[in-house]
Design a protein around this motif. Structure first.
Motif, PDB file in Angstrom:
ATOM      1  N   SER A 183       0.840  -1.200   0.000  1.00  0.00           N
ATOM      2  CA  SER A 183       0.000   0.000   0.000  1.00  0.00           C
ATOM      3  C   SER A 183       0.875   1.248   0.000  1.00  0.00           C
ATOM      4  O   SER A 183       1.524   1.566   0.999  1.00  0.00           O
ATOM      5  CB  SER A 183      -0.905   0.002   1.238  1.00  0.00           C
ATOM      6  N   SER A 184       0.859   1.965  -1.114  1.00  0.00           N
ATOM      7  CA  SER A 184       1.626   3.211  -1.187  1.00  0.00           C
ATOM      8  C   SER A 184       1.107   4.262  -0.211  1.00  0.00           C
ATOM      9  O   SER A 184       1.905   4.964   0.426  1.00  0.00           O
ATOM     10  CB  SER A 184       1.625   3.754  -2.618  1.00  0.00           C
ATOM     11  N   PRO A 185      -0.233   4.407  -0.037  1.00  0.00           N
ATOM     12  CA  PRO A 185      -0.709   5.367   0.973  1.00  0.00           C
ATOM     13  C   PRO A 185      -0.181   5.051   2.371  1.00  0.00           C
ATOM     14  O   PRO A 185       0.128   5.962   3.142  1.00  0.00           O
ATOM     15  CB  PRO A 185      -2.234   5.220   0.902  1.00  0.00           C
ATOM     16  N   HIS A 186      -0.075   3.773   2.694  1.00  0.00           N
ATOM     17  CA  HIS A 186       0.446   3.406   4.011  1.00  0.00           C
ATOM     18  C   HIS A 186       1.906   3.821   4.147  1.00  0.00           C
ATOM     19  O   HIS A 186       2.320   4.329   5.195  1.00  0.00           O
ATOM     20  CB  HIS A 186       0.297   1.904   4.230  1.00  0.00           C
ATOM     21  N   VAL A 187       2.694   3.615   3.100  1.00  0.00           N
ATOM     22  CA  VAL A 187       4.100   4.012   3.154  1.00  0.00           C
ATOM     23  C   VAL A 187       4.214   5.522   3.337  1.00  0.00           C
ATOM     24  O   VAL A 187       5.039   6.011   4.117  1.00  0.00           O
ATOM     25  CB  VAL A 187       4.850   3.569   1.883  1.00  0.00           C
ATOM     26  N   VAL A 188       3.363   6.266   2.653  1.00  0.00           N
ATOM     27  CA  VAL A 188       3.394   7.721   2.797  1.00  0.00           C
ATOM     28  C   VAL A 188       3.042   8.131   4.220  1.00  0.00           C
ATOM     29  O   VAL A 188       3.684   9.001   4.813  1.00  0.00           O
ATOM     30  CB  VAL A 188       2.446   8.382   1.773  1.00  0.00           C
ATOM     31  N   ARG A 189       2.008   7.519   4.794  1.00  0.00           N
ATOM     32  CA  ARG A 189       1.641   7.849   6.179  1.00  0.00           C
ATOM     33  C   ARG A 189       2.786   7.558   7.134  1.00  0.00           C
ATOM     34  O   ARG A 189       3.111   8.349   8.023  1.00  0.00           O
ATOM     35  CB  ARG A 189       0.405   7.053   6.608  1.00  0.00           C
ATOM     36  N   GLY A 323      -2.951  -5.285   2.878  1.00  0.00           N
ATOM     37  CA  GLY A 323      -4.346  -5.629   2.698  1.00  0.00           C
ATOM     38  C   GLY A 323      -4.658  -7.080   2.988  1.00  0.00           C
ATOM     39  O   GLY A 323      -5.600  -7.644   2.423  1.00  0.00           O
ATOM     40  N   VAL A 324      -3.870  -7.702   3.860  1.00  0.00           N
ATOM     41  CA  VAL A 324      -4.148  -9.069   4.310  1.00  0.00           C
ATOM     42  C   VAL A 324      -4.711  -8.936   5.729  1.00  0.00           C
ATOM     43  O   VAL A 324      -3.956  -8.838   6.694  1.00  0.00           O
ATOM     44  CB  VAL A 324      -2.886  -9.947   4.288  1.00  0.00           C
ATOM     45  N   CYS A 325      -6.025  -8.909   5.829  1.00  0.00           N
ATOM     46  CA  CYS A 325      -6.690  -8.527   7.076  1.00  0.00           C
ATOM     47  C   CYS A 325      -7.532  -9.683   7.594  1.00  0.00           C
ATOM     48  O   CYS A 325      -8.584  -9.999   7.026  1.00  0.00           O
ATOM     49  CB  CYS A 325      -7.572  -7.301   6.854  1.00  0.00           C
ATOM     50  N   PHE A 326      -7.119 -10.280   8.687  1.00  0.00           N
ATOM     51  CA  PHE A 326      -7.813 -11.429   9.257  1.00  0.00           C
ATOM     52  C   PHE A 326      -9.021 -11.034  10.096  1.00  0.00           C
ATOM     53  O   PHE A 326      -9.770 -11.895  10.535  1.00  0.00           O
ATOM     54  CB  PHE A 326      -6.841 -12.261  10.094  1.00  0.00           C
ATOM     55  N   GLY A 405     -14.603   8.092   1.419  1.00  0.00           N
ATOM     56  CA  GLY A 405     -13.754   8.754   0.437  1.00  0.00           C
ATOM     57  C   GLY A 405     -12.277   8.544   0.676  1.00  0.00           C
ATOM     58  O   GLY A 405     -11.456   8.785  -0.211  1.00  0.00           O
ATOM     59  N   ASP A 406     -11.928   8.092   1.895  1.00  0.00           N
ATOM     60  CA  ASP A 406     -10.522   7.798   2.170  1.00  0.00           C
ATOM     61  C   ASP A 406     -10.105   6.550   1.407  1.00  0.00           C
ATOM     62  O   ASP A 406     -10.901   5.631   1.188  1.00  0.00           O
ATOM     63  CB  ASP A 406     -10.299   7.536   3.664  1.00  0.00           C
ATOM     64  N   GLY A 407      -8.850   6.503   1.015  1.00  0.00           N
ATOM     65  CA  GLY A 407      -8.302   5.305   0.410  1.00  0.00           C
ATOM     66  C   GLY A 407      -7.742   4.399   1.490  1.00  0.00           C
ATOM     67  O   GLY A 407      -8.234   4.365   2.613  1.00  0.00           O
ATOM     68  N   PHE A 408      -6.706   3.684   1.138  1.00  0.00           N
ATOM     69  CA  PHE A 408      -6.102   2.751   2.083  1.00  0.00           C
ATOM     70  C   PHE A 408      -5.197   3.462   3.075  1.00  0.00           C
ATOM     71  O   PHE A 408      -4.743   2.843   4.004  1.00  0.00           O
ATOM     72  CB  PHE A 408      -5.307   1.680   1.324  1.00  0.00           C
TER      73      PHE A 408
END
Length: 408
Positions: A183-189, A323-326, A405-408
């Motif tokens: 997830s690129s958004p996660h890396v940015v955060r 995005g591997v969410c148990f 509206g938020d992404g990942f």
């Protein structure tokens, strides 16, 4: 957890191999890229511990670490694209076709492969480094120095293997899957994201810089003695040389094995001169090649996150990062409980077969149990990947806020 060999794979090889292909130009920054930062919000991070530095003393910059302010980045609007560069050092024996195979599916991805077998006269399509020293560290620093002013939104620093024990089990140990699902958004955060979610080896409390870790303390394996681990014995010396005047931290840890993604904003939180200083140290140090790379493995999180230990919860790392969410820690642990049982049965089968004590009926029953566990594990894994397609599920499992509206 899979057995861990005594040394990291790949970059310790000294064999030679040639990769073909035209050199790619690295991308210029795109308009609207995620370089904007905001005030620190701990909910945006898996695990963020504010820096607790003592005042630096000693010589003038660039000798002293600049202590940047680490703040989470702001992801782009949902459905936006991110430019990414995958940086890989390779020897002549290593095949990186898996990386080049990703380009057709992702027009925003660039692959930059550095020829560590022929550092100053690279093969066609590969990039040069000043010297093959420090394993992956020389390649990583060289890429940053060369492209500091035209970095992609996200830079992934990885090894050359298509499949490796130190990759993520739930992504089938595949390097391509790491790149595809990241997830690129996660890396940015985060700014900095260790690509390995499994804590062992590396967490918790992996490096005790004094060498005084005792039996029973966190991070200590049975029979392990810090004083006899060569990277521990030299850590204090190397720390002072790399970060002169910086307080030596007692414990450092993050999941192994020097593969991570960093946002452009976070790389530029340090001045270019700092990376040049790091590389100059690597070029001139008398610390042997193997150990200089090992020490850096537990310094990256400090220079890019300002923390000594970065050991996020595995299930949250998987969910937020890939995005591997148990759906919670219990289900995540259920998967690995099944895997442990299957491996134990397989071990029993091997031992009984070797001893000539395995009856046909017993073998059939045990293998049937392994097949059932394997099927159940795959169902859980696929359900987790499907659940992770919804950004609301990712946010909920990670405990961070989310709005429509938020992404990942």
């Amino acid at each position: 957890m899979q057995p861990v060999p005594p040394e990291k794979e790949g970059l310790y090889d000294t064999e030679l191999r040639k990769t073909h292909g035209a050199a790619q130009s690295l991308p210029q920054p795109s308009p609207g890229s995620a370089d904007t930062v905001t005030n620190l919000d701990s909910d945006d991070l898996d695990a963020f511990i504010p820096p607790a530095h003592l005042p630096a003393t000693g010589t003038s910059p660039p000798s002293l670490f600049p202590h940047p302010t680490y703040t989470p980045g702001i992801p782009k609007p949902s459905n936006s694209t991110y430019t990414r560069t995958l940086v890989i050092p390779k020897t002549d024996t290593e095949d990186v076709s898996w990386a080049r195979g990703l380009l057709a599916a992702d027009p925003h991805l660039t692959v930059a492969v550095y020829d560590v077998s022929h550092p100053t006269s690279p093969s066609d399509g590969l990039h040069a480094i000043p010297q093959n020293k420090g394993h992956e560290v020389m390649t990583y620093l060289t890429h940053i120095i060369t492209h500091y002013h035209n970095l992609s939104d996200i830079t992934l620093f990885m090894h050359a293997h298509a499949i490796a024990w130190h990759n993520n089990d739930l992504l089938l140990s595949s390097s391509a899957a790491i790149v595809t699902h990241l997830s690129s958004p996660h890396v940015v955060r985060q700014g900095y994201f260790n690509l390995r979610c499994h804590q062992d080896p590396g967490c918790p409390a992996h490096i005790h810089t004094s060498g005084n870790r005792k039996p029973g303390q966190p991070g200590r394996q049975d029979g392990e003695d810090d004083a006899n681990r060569p990277e521990v014995r030299i850590f204090a010396q190397v720390w002072e040389e790399i970060l002169p005047g910086e307080r030596l931290l007692e414990v450092l840890s993050q999941p192994c094995c020097a593969q991570f993604a960093v946002s452009r904003e976070r790389i530029r939180a340090l001045p270019l001169a700092r990376y040049e200083f790091f590389r100059e140290w690597l070029l001139n140090t008398k610390v042997e090649d193997r150990l200089s790379g090992r020490v850096w493995e537990y310094i990256w999180q400090f220079i890019w996150m300002g923390v000594a230990e970065l050991c996020p919860v595995e299930s949250v790392c998987y969910c937020n990062g890939y995005g591997v969410c148990f759906g919670g820690e219990d289900k995540y642990q259920e998967y690995f409980k099944k895997r442990k049982e299957a491996r134990e049965i397989d071990k029993i089968l091997a031992e009984k077969k070797e001893g000539g004590k395995l009856m046909e009926a017993g073998e059939k029953m045990l293998r049937g149990r392994i097949d059932l566990l394997t099927t159940e594990m795959e169902v859980l894994r696929k359900e987790a990947m499907e659940r992770g397609k919804d950004p609301r599920n990712r946010a909920k499992e990670a405990g961070r806020p989310w709005k429509e509206g938020d992404g990942f």
